[in-house]
Design a protein around this motif. Structure first.
Motif, PDB file in Angstrom:
ATOM      1  N   GLU A  99       9.906  -2.944  -2.893  1.00 39.90           N
ATOM      2  CA  GLU A  99       9.900  -1.540  -3.330  1.00 39.90           C
ATOM      3  C   GLU A  99      11.323  -1.013  -3.476  1.00 39.90           C
ATOM      4  OE1 GLU A  99       5.747  -0.089  -1.195  1.00 39.90           O
ATOM      5  OE2 GLU A  99       7.633   0.103  -0.122  1.00 39.90           O
ATOM      6  N   THR A 115      15.911  -1.296   5.577  1.00 42.99           N
ATOM      7  CA  THR A 115      14.774  -2.034   6.140  1.00 42.99           C
ATOM      8  C   THR A 115      14.944  -2.299   7.644  1.00 42.99           C
ATOM      9  OG1 THR A 115      15.747  -4.145   5.464  1.00 42.99           O
ATOM     10  CG2 THR A 115      14.123  -3.132   3.967  1.00 42.99           C
ATOM     11  N   SER A 172      12.178   4.616   4.182  1.00 39.91           N
ATOM     12  CA  SER A 172      12.363   3.184   3.976  1.00 39.91           C
ATOM     13  C   SER A 172      11.197   2.639   3.152  1.00 39.91           C
ATOM     14  CB  SER A 172      12.476   2.463   5.316  1.00 39.91           C
ATOM     15  OG  SER A 172      11.300   2.637   6.059  1.00 39.91           O
ATOM     16  N   GLY A 173      11.120   1.368   3.015  1.00 38.64           N
ATOM     17  CA  GLY A 173      10.063   0.724   2.256  1.00 38.64           C
ATOM     18  C   GLY A 173      10.215  -0.774   2.374  1.00 38.64           C
ATOM     19  N   THR A 174       9.395  -1.487   1.613  1.00 40.38           N
ATOM     20  CA  THR A 174       9.530  -2.931   1.618  1.00 40.38           C
ATOM     21  C   THR A 174      10.733  -3.321   0.772  1.00 40.38           C
ATOM     22  OG1 THR A 174       8.192  -3.298  -0.353  1.00 40.38           O
ATOM     23  CG2 THR A 174       7.009  -3.162   1.759  1.00 40.38           C
TER      24      THR A 174
END
Length: 92
Positions: A7, A91, A2-4
């Motif tokens: 991103e 997210t 995952s990531g922001t």
């Protein structure tokens, strides 16, 4: 994986799809696939299908096969909605 949101938003739709599908497979999240299919233009073609088809593995494989059949080589007008669904799922 995952990531922001920022991103993830920088990734291609196909990369988002790959990551979201991998996460859903890993977690056996059949519901994700069936909910996603409802966002496609030809969703009414799959209306009779649901997430209760046999074993979890078979249902995910069925959903992925249906996804490939319904999307072909592009996402068309559904791309913005699908991108948002992929990013939201990643997210969570």
């Amino acid at each position: 994986m995952s990531g922001t949101i920022a991103e993830l938003d920088g990734l291609s739709t196909e990369e988002l799809r790959k990551r979201a599908f991998a996460k859903a497979r890993q977690h056996g999240d059949v519901k994700f696939f069936w909910n996603l299919l409802r966002h496609l233009p030809h969703a009414d073609d799959a209306e009779s299908l649901d997430g209760s088809l046999g074993a979890v593995g078979a249902s995910i494989d069925d959903a992925v096969a249906l996804w490939r059949e319904m999307t072909g080589h592009g996402y068309g007008e559904s791309e913005p909605l699908l991108r948002a669904a992929f990013i939201d799922y990643l997210t969570q």
